[in-house]
Motif scaffolding. Structure first.
Motif, short mmCIF file in Angstrom:
data_model
loop_
_atom_site.label_atom_id
_atom_site.label_comp_id
_atom_site.label_asym_id
_atom_site.label_seq_id
_atom_site.Cartn_x
_atom_site.Cartn_y
_atom_site.Cartn_z
N SER A 1 0.72 -1.29 -0.29
CA SER A 1 -0.01 0.00 0.12
C SER A 1 0.76 1.31 -0.01
O SER A 1 1.47 1.47 0.98
CB SER A 1 -0.88 0.01 1.11
OG SER A 1 -1.83 1.05 1.19
N GLU A 2 0.68 1.97 -1.03
CA GLU A 2 1.67 3.32 -1.21
C GLU A 2 0.85 4.42 -0.67
O GLU A 2 -0.45 4.43 -0.82
CB GLU A 2 2.08 3.49 -2.71
CG GLU A 2 2.93 2.51 -3.03
CD GLU A 2 3.67 2.76 -4.42
OE1 GLU A 2 3.49 4.07 -4.86
OE2 GLU A 2 4.47 2.18 -4.96
N HIS A 3 1.50 5.56 -0.23
CA HIS A 3 0.96 6.56 0.24
C HIS A 3 1.99 7.83 -0.04
O HIS A 3 3.27 7.81 0.11
CB HIS A 3 0.55 6.75 1.95
CG HIS A 3 -0.17 5.66 2.20
ND1 HIS A 3 -1.58 5.75 2.48
CD2 HIS A 3 0.21 4.36 2.90
CE1 HIS A 3 -2.21 4.67 2.92
NE2 HIS A 3 -1.08 3.94 3.16
N VAL A 4 1.27 8.97 -0.42
CA VAL A 4 2.15 10.25 -1.02
C VAL A 4 2.32 10.94 0.39
O VAL A 4 1.22 11.59 0.92
CB VAL A 4 1.54 10.80 -2.17
CG1 VAL A 4 2.12 12.15 -2.37
CG2 VAL A 4 1.38 10.07 -3.44
N LEU A 5 3.44 11.32 0.70
CA LEU A 5 3.64 12.16 1.96
C LEU A 5 4.04 13.50 1.53
O LEU A 5 3.47 14.29 2.14
CB LEU A 5 5.00 11.71 2.87
CG LEU A 5 5.07 10.10 3.15
CD1 LEU A 5 6.27 9.60 3.83
CD2 LEU A 5 3.71 9.60 3.73
#
Length: 692
Positions: free
Chosen positions: A347-351
């Motif tokens: 699961s990828e998240h943009v920080l």
């Protein structure tokens, strides 16, 4: 000790203070070692004259020939480096006379004890009336300077909130990729000394007198050291003579070196390897042709798995493991934009998003804060991203920040500071003479001549952010404004009209588009309208066609646009980055992450013609008068090579190593000349600051 007449001097804009052996300019001050300062005083005493090596050995090193030979060379290097760090032009201040000695090219201005401004001796001895005027002017200037210094200090304090910066290394050459051992006792780092490859050393952080320990056992380029949790092993990247990258583990007690996997990516001075805190996994990057993904190697099972899933043209690098050993932060970048992401169980998240460039990441020991460095309005800053609050705040500002590393044992952040002083230079291809030089206190890059006017168009951050500028005979004009026009790239200048084409990404636009602009006004209009990203436009020699790389069909390919017919055609099938036209309807081109120059004939036959061009020099080539010109690099020099139609090659120009900038840094000039982006000094040191 060498005696000088005054305790303070101005050399150009640099204040020399003999009391504390310091150099100052604007709000920066640098203290010099004793012998370096004594050497500077010798140059001051004999300004505009040649100080021979023998004189320097006699006066500064007291006749010790062996120490003095090395000392004089190191001293002139240290002075050049100090001027570059202050943002001053060392090329116009110091000159090395090959095999003879050194010159101070600027006449110093001595400052009397009661004065605090550069004045000539005649003014200092003038009448009381004039002295009074001078004093009043000094008071006014000082008041203005104090006002602006407070204004600047207030702004800077928001970034560097009372942080004590300490220099950790000060060697001649490049010191990069600091990696602090888990107990905080040692620092592994790469050091590239003059005319040598990158090698890994270990420095004892608790004992200044302890010598450096060289742990590299082969002559290959080595980088990105990362400690195992027990401090007994170091993983690193190894690049052999053929440019092949592999991941190694070195046991520090036995010095057994093992290759654990191949086909990794080493990209310049980007630190591209990390060992998880539990010691189970080593993360690295691997090229998949038109993209770069992060992979993980399991130390126990020796199995590899692809962690990130980039799309075409995206590059995932600069990975760092979180303290939980499950979350990985990394930077995903395309041509001129970057963002920080995290991934956990797929699961990828943009920080952090919409940054021009990001060069390093580092977690604190608990994983609450992620440090990253980026460009903000033309300046390098370290920002602190808080994972809980999902916010990024300015943490520290400095010149040319690259790598980051946290010393968790002492709550310290280590970083590297590069000294960069690029300039645009025009050299004759006939005899190598310097014909023209464009240099400012900012960075001027990627110059090209406009043949119809002889003006030079280039990129510069002299306005505070990267913009397109035009140098005319008597002035410089700013052609773009990033807040209005968006992100800019290297333009392509028409050979037949007062126009240029540029790939720009408008504010809030999803990708770059091609715009054509007028000179000297900079007025723009969109050239092509299609769904997809574009980069690296380049005109044909007759100005009738435009070549560029575009990601229209899911892969970066070379396209040709004909102005009269408005016909757009795809020439290649994927992974190509930059192209120039030959004189027979074909093109020379380069590919993403691939060494060499390729040729595509008019009947679409592809050939690899040379492997000498580095993948980092993807745009350092042009074709003119049936000759292909390109950059060839060795450990000892940078060369300009001319290759004719028969394949015969000639070395035309030679520079010291890493003098020509990577990327698209050469272009044809007028009257058989060539335009370069040159790096005036190439040096970096490692510093640390507290994270508390």
């Amino acid at each position: 000790m060498i005696s000088v007449e005054f305790q303070k001097y101005y050399i150009g804009q640099c204040l020399i203070n003999c009391d504390d052996m310091s150099l100052s300019y604007a709000d920066k001050t640098i203290n010099l070692p004793v012998k370096v300062f004594e050497f500077l005083k010798l140059l001051i005493v004999h300004s505009e004259q040649t100080v021979t090596k023998e004189m320097a050995i006699e006066k500064v090193w007291l006749g010790n020939v062996e120490v003095g030979k090395r000392g004089a060379g190191n001293a002139i290097w240290a002075l050049r480096k100090a001027f570059a760090e202050l943002g001053l032009n060392h090329e116009e201040t110091f000159k090395t006379i090959t095999k003879v000695g050194y010159q101070l090219l600027v006449k110093p201005q001595g400052i009397g004890a009661e004065l605090s401004s550069p004045l000539t001796a005649e003014v200092a001895q003038d009448s009381g009336y004039h002295r009074k005027k001078v004093v009043i002017m000094i008071v006014i200037i000082t008041a203005i300077a104090v006002f602006f210094s407070f204004f600047k200090a207030d702004k800077q304090s928001k970034i560097n909130a009372v942080k004590q910066v300490q220099r950790i290394t000060n060697l001649e050459g490049i010191e990069e990729h600091p990696s602090v051992s888990p107990d905080g006792h040692y620092m592994a780092f790469l050091w590239r000394a003059h005319l040598k490859k990158n090698q890994i050393y270990i420095k004892d952080l608790t004992n200044e007198a302890a010598p450096l320990r060289l742990i590299s056992k082969v002559v290959n380029d080595q980088s990105s050291p990362s400690w195992s949790p027990d401090g007994q092993n170091i993983a690193y990247l190894n690049v052999d003579e053929q440019g092949k990258c592999s991941v190694h583990i070195l046991e520090l007690i036995t010095f057994i070196d093992k290759e654990i996997t191949k086909d990794c990516v080493k990209a310049g001075y980007l630190n591209n390897l990390d060992w998880s805190k539990d010691g189970k996994n080593i993360a690295f990057s691997r090229s998949l042709g038109d993209r770069i993904a992060v992979f993980s190697y399991n130390v126990q099972s020796k199995q590899e798995v692809q962690i990130t899933q980039p799309s075409a043209s995206e590059e995932d690098m600069l990975m760092r493991w979180h303290a939980d050993n499950e979350t990985l932060a990394f930077v995903r970048s395309t041509e001129l934009q970057a963002e920080v992401r995290s991934i956990n169980n797929g699961s990828e998240h943009v920080l952090v998003k919409d940054k021009e460039v990001i060069l390093a990441l580092a977690w604190d020991k608990r994983g609450d804060n992620l440090y990253f460095n980026s460009m903000e309005e033309g300046s390098f800053v370290i920002q602190q991203y808080n994972l809980q609050r999902n916010t990024a705040e300015l943490f520290h500002q400095d010149n040319e920040i690259y790598s980051l590393s946290v010393n968790n044992a002492a709550d310290e952040l280590f970083y590297t500071r590069h000294v960069a002083q690029e300039s645009i230079a025009v050299h004759s291809l006939d005899d190598g003479r310097l014909l023209e030089n464009i240099q400012s206190s900012s960075r001027d890059l990627f110059g090209q001549v406009a043949p119809t006017t002889s003006d030079i168009i280039f990129l510069s951050n002299r306005s505070g952010s990267w913009e397109v500028w035009l140098k005319q005979a008597d002035k410089n004009l700013q052609l773009t404004q990033s807040k209005i026009h968006g992100m800019v790239s290297v333009p392509a200048v028409s050979p037949i009209s007062e126009q240029f084409v540029i790939a720009m990404r408008r504010p809030n636009a999803p990708y770059h588009s091609l715009y054509i602009a007028e000179l000297p006004s900079g007025k723009q209009q969109k050239l092509l309208d299609f769904e997809g990203d574009v980069r690296n436009p380049y005109y044909s020699a007759d100005g009738k066609r435009l070549y560029f790389s575009a990601n229209i069909a899911g892969k970066w390919s070379i396209y040709r646009y004909t102005f009269n017919s408005k016909n757009l055609e795809q020439l290649t099938q994927g992974y190509e980055r930059f192209a120039v036209e030959d004189d027979e309807g074909g093109i020379f081109f380069t590919k993403d992450n691939t060494r060499g120059i390729f040729h595509l004939s008019a009947d679409r036959q592809e050939t690899l013609i040379t492997t000498e061009l580095s993948d980092l020099d993807w745009g350092n080539l042009f074709y003119k008068d049936k000759t292909l010109y390109f950059v060839k690099r060795t450990e000892k020099a940078d060369f300009i090579i001319a290759r004719d139609k028969s394949g015969a090659e000639v070395e035309l120009l030679k520079f010291p190593p890493i003098t020509i900038r990577n990327g698209k840094s050469i272009s044809p000039g007028l009257n058989n000349s060539i335009i370069f982006t040159l790096q005036g000094i190439n040096d970096s040191d490692i510093y640390k600051i507290s994270t508390k």
